[in-house]
Design a protein around this motif. Structure first.
Motif, mmCIF file in Angstrom:
data_model
loop_
_atom_site.group_PDB
_atom_site.id
_atom_site.type_symbol
_atom_site.label_atom_id
_atom_site.label_comp_id
_atom_site.label_asym_id
_atom_site.label_seq_id
_atom_site.Cartn_x
_atom_site.Cartn_y
_atom_site.Cartn_z
ATOM 1 N N ALA A 1 29.243 -50.898 -40.914
ATOM 2 C CA ALA A 1 30.171 -49.906 -40.363
ATOM 3 C C ALA A 1 30.179 -50.034 -38.853
ATOM 4 O O ALA A 1 29.162 -50.364 -38.241
ATOM 5 C CB ALA A 1 29.762 -48.490 -40.778
ATOM 6 N N THR A 2 31.327 -49.768 -38.258
ATOM 7 C CA THR A 2 31.434 -49.804 -36.806
ATOM 8 C C THR A 2 32.248 -48.602 -36.334
ATOM 9 O O THR A 2 32.767 -47.834 -37.153
ATOM 10 C CB THR A 2 32.072 -51.124 -36.340
ATOM 11 O OG1 THR A 2 32.024 -51.206 -34.919
ATOM 12 C CG2 THR A 2 33.520 -51.217 -36.804
ATOM 13 N N ARG B 1 18.208 -45.057 -32.682
ATOM 14 C CA ARG B 1 18.188 -45.959 -33.828
ATOM 15 C C ARG B 1 17.718 -45.177 -35.058
ATOM 16 O O ARG B 1 17.003 -44.193 -34.953
ATOM 17 C CB ARG B 1 17.236 -47.131 -33.594
ATOM 18 C CG ARG B 1 17.408 -47.817 -32.234
ATOM 19 C CD ARG B 1 18.719 -48.595 -32.166
ATOM 20 N NE ARG B 1 19.094 -48.918 -30.797
ATOM 21 C CZ ARG B 1 18.679 -49.977 -30.118
ATOM 22 N NH1 ARG B 1 17.814 -50.807 -30.679
ATOM 23 N NH2 ARG B 1 19.119 -50.205 -28.904
ATOM 24 N N SER B 2 18.123 -45.640 -36.200
ATOM 25 C CA SER B 2 17.545 -45.159 -37.458
ATOM 26 C C SER B 2 17.617 -46.303 -38.455
ATOM 27 O O SER B 2 18.441 -47.212 -38.314
ATOM 28 C CB SER B 2 18.303 -43.934 -37.991
ATOM 29 O OG SER B 2 19.670 -44.210 -38.160
ATOM 30 N N ARG C 1 17.886 -54.896 -48.455
ATOM 31 C CA ARG C 1 18.051 -55.182 -47.031
ATOM 32 C C ARG C 1 17.687 -53.962 -46.188
ATOM 33 O O ARG C 1 17.742 -52.829 -46.667
ATOM 34 C CB ARG C 1 19.488 -55.623 -46.731
ATOM 35 C CG ARG C 1 19.853 -56.969 -47.324
ATOM 36 C CD ARG C 1 21.240 -57.435 -46.870
ATOM 37 N NE ARG C 1 22.309 -56.560 -47.323
ATOM 38 C CZ ARG C 1 23.590 -56.713 -46.970
ATOM 39 N NH1 ARG C 1 23.939 -57.709 -46.152
ATOM 40 N NH2 ARG C 1 24.516 -55.887 -47.425
ATOM 41 N N LEU C 2 17.337 -54.205 -44.938
ATOM 42 C CA LEU C 2 16.984 -53.144 -44.004
ATOM 43 C C LEU C 2 18.235 -52.747 -43.227
ATOM 44 O O LEU C 2 18.773 -53.527 -42.440
ATOM 45 C CB LEU C 2 15.887 -53.610 -43.052
ATOM 46 C CG LEU C 2 15.399 -52.580 -42.017
ATOM 47 C CD1 LEU C 2 14.868 -51.325 -42.701
ATOM 48 C CD2 LEU C 2 14.312 -53.200 -41.129
ATOM 49 N N TYR C 3 18.693 -51.525 -43.448
ATOM 50 C CA TYR C 3 19.882 -51.007 -42.769
ATOM 51 C C TYR C 3 19.458 -50.313 -41.485
ATOM 52 O O TYR C 3 18.550 -49.472 -41.482
ATOM 53 C CB TYR C 3 20.633 -50.035 -43.671
ATOM 54 C CG TYR C 3 21.399 -50.710 -44.784
ATOM 55 C CD1 TYR C 3 22.788 -50.702 -44.812
ATOM 56 C CD2 TYR C 3 20.728 -51.367 -45.822
ATOM 57 C CE1 TYR C 3 23.496 -51.327 -45.833
ATOM 58 C CE2 TYR C 3 21.421 -51.995 -46.838
ATOM 59 C CZ TYR C 3 22.803 -51.967 -46.839
ATOM 60 O OH TYR C 3 23.496 -52.600 -47.851
ATOM 61 N N VAL C 4 20.113 -50.666 -40.389
ATOM 62 C CA VAL C 4 19.770 -50.129 -39.075
ATOM 63 C C VAL C 4 21.025 -49.562 -38.427
ATOM 64 O O VAL C 4 22.036 -50.273 -38.288
ATOM 65 C CB VAL C 4 19.157 -51.204 -38.154
ATOM 66 C CG1 VAL C 4 18.734 -50.591 -36.832
ATOM 67 C CG2 VAL C 4 17.970 -51.885 -38.838
ATOM 68 N N ALA C 5 20.973 -48.291 -38.040
ATOM 69 C CA ALA C 5 22.061 -47.676 -37.281
ATOM 70 C C ALA C 5 21.725 -47.765 -35.802
ATOM 71 O O ALA C 5 20.632 -47.366 -35.380
ATOM 72 C CB ALA C 5 22.244 -46.220 -37.698
ATOM 73 N N ILE C 6 22.668 -48.294 -35.023
ATOM 74 C CA ILE C 6 22.458 -48.513 -33.588
ATOM 75 C C ILE C 6 23.501 -47.706 -32.837
ATOM 76 O O ILE C 6 24.689 -48.050 -32.840
ATOM 77 C CB ILE C 6 22.572 -50.009 -33.231
ATOM 78 C CG1 ILE C 6 21.596 -50.826 -34.085
ATOM 79 C CG2 ILE C 6 22.298 -50.229 -31.745
ATOM 80 C CD1 ILE C 6 21.834 -52.323 -34.009
ATOM 81 N N SER D 1 27.162 -49.268 -34.353
ATOM 82 C CA SER D 1 27.394 -49.824 -35.690
ATOM 83 C C SER D 1 26.178 -49.617 -36.582
ATOM 84 O O SER D 1 25.091 -49.261 -36.123
ATOM 85 C CB SER D 1 27.715 -51.316 -35.602
ATOM 86 O OG SER D 1 26.583 -52.059 -35.185
ATOM 87 N N ILE D 2 26.391 -49.832 -37.862
ATOM 88 C CA ILE D 2 25.305 -49.918 -38.843
ATOM 89 C C ILE D 2 25.284 -51.349 -39.354
ATOM 90 O O ILE D 2 26.318 -51.870 -39.794
ATOM 91 C CB ILE D 2 25.508 -48.946 -40.012
ATOM 92 C CG1 ILE D 2 25.537 -47.488 -39.514
ATOM 93 C CG2 ILE D 2 24.394 -49.114 -41.046
ATOM 94 C CD1 ILE D 2 25.888 -46.481 -40.602
ATOM 95 N N ILE D 3 24.124 -51.989 -39.259
ATOM 96 C CA ILE D 3 23.992 -53.357 -39.748
ATOM 97 C C ILE D 3 22.964 -53.406 -40.870
ATOM 98 O O ILE D 3 22.104 -52.524 -40.982
ATOM 99 C CB ILE D 3 23.594 -54.335 -38.620
ATOM 100 C CG1 ILE D 3 22.208 -53.963 -38.045
ATOM 101 C CG2 ILE D 3 24.644 -54.347 -37.511
ATOM 102 C CD1 ILE D 3 21.684 -54.978 -37.012
#
Length: 369
Positions: A176-177, A132-133, A141-146, A161-163
């Motif tokens: 992004a996915t 995660r990052s 907003r808090l962007y999270v890469a999973i 994805s990145i949410i």
């Protein structure tokens, strides 16, 4: 040209070589941090460092501003893979496997931080293969890469994805996915677009597939994983669905360099040609017959096009990795801070050749006259 930084190797009791581009200096900011992963600076200058294996978050303070840590605090321990950190409005946010927690007013509570309060509980599953990052975006907003929980697979959303999460309401949007493993992303200071680095899959040989530098021009775009790697490397195990539009990388890095950290340089300490350029931490190549990566590079931009890739710091001494650079952050002093998840260090890259530059400028002026 380059200068050479020498350090001692406890394992072999021999000098080890770190190569630094001419004009720059490299110093050891902190050591003995375990598997130091992602970092976040607080408003007052505390540097927070996450981990993956050790489950700890540490805070580092350079109280006398001499470029080396003299106070450190354990903010938390016993957490589940807390490598991803973000700092916003005085609070520290930490991603565990299935949730995000917040430490309120943390820089005023370093000695007694208390327990983190859960603010989001919908991160997927429990698997130590999904990195995660996260960072707060310009929109608050808090962007999270999973990352995907595999080498190559069709993982269910939101894996791969990145949410973007509204912390106040809990609502989220897929930015992004079709990504595999993203631990470095940042917004361009020129136009505000989101850039991210994505690691290619393993076990396709020494030269395939290239690692990727991507940009989000369209929210919700698909970046190919697991069907297409880089621009055109087809995945033998999965066929791309008909009608799926795939966004190609902005730039391809060599296979297996593992671009973990990504940062636009917004400081003023480095010379002008480095300003607003894209810096990448290449963590290195476990899945390759010979070593590659283990360095910090600068990608020179002309608008939205990468025109050059230049090594600033190499941590590879022959076939010996001296460090595995993981995350990059620009400090308030304009230096670039580099975490190392091999030896548990944080390095500080700074520009020191101001006098030499002024001397060279004077000599050039004399020649022109």
């Amino acid at each position: 040209m380059a200068m050479v930084f020498s350090a001692s190797s406890s394992a072999q009791n021999q000098p080890i070589m770190i190569t630094v581009t001419k004009g720059f200096g490299l110093s050891l900011y902190a050591s003995d941090l375990g598997d130091a992963k992602q970092m976040a600076f607080g408003d007052k200058g505390a540097l927070f460092v996450g981990s993956h294996k050790s489950g700890t978050i540490q805070a580092l303070v350079d109280a006398n501003a001499d470029g080396r840590v003299d106070k450190r605090y354990v903010i938390a321990k016993g957490l589940e893979y807390p490598e991803a950190l973000a700092f916003h409005d005085g609070d520290l946010y930490v991603a565990e496997e299935d949730r995000i927690i917040r430490y309120v007013d943390i820089e005023n509570r370093l000695r007694r931080p208390g327990r983190g309060k859960e603010v989001y509980d919908r991160l997927p599953g429990k698997t130590n293969k999904s990195h995660r990052s996260m960072r707060f975006g310009p929109d608050g907003r808090l962007y999270v890469a999973i990352g995907a929980p595999c080498n190559v697979c069709e993982a269910p959303a939101p894996f791969g994805s990145i949410i973007a999460i509204d912390i106040e309401t809990g609502s989220s949007e897929q930015i992004a996915t079709g990504i595999r493993n993203v631990t470095g992303f940042d917004w361009s200071p020129a136009d505000g677009k989101l850039w991210f680095a994505d690691l290619g899959r393993d076990w396709m040989g020494d030269r395939l597939p290239p690692d990727e530098i991507n940009r989000v021009d369209t929210v919700g775009a698909h970046y190919g994983f697991p069907y297409i790697h880089a621009t055109s490397v087809l995945e033998p195990a999965y066929e791309k669905p008909k009608g799926l539009k795939v966004t190609a990388p902005v730039f391809e890095l060599p296979a297996h360099v593992a671009p973990m950290g990504l940062q636009f340089y917004r400081g003023q300490q480095f010379p002008q040609k480095y300003h607003q350029q894209l810096f990448v931490a290449e963590n290195g190549s476990w899945n390759r017959s010979s070593k590659i990566g283990y360095q910090v590079v600068m990608l020179t931009l002309d608008g939205n096009t990468v025109t050059k890739r230049q090594t600033l710091v190499s941590f590879l001494d022959g076939e010996l990795p001296v460090a595995r650079p993981y995350a990059l952050l620009t400090g308030r002093d304009g230096a670039l801070y580099i975490s190392d998840d091999l030896k548990g260090n944080v390095y500080r890259l700074f520009y020191k050749d101001v006098i030499a530059d002024e001397s060279e400028s004077s000599e050039q002026q004399d020649q022109d006259e």
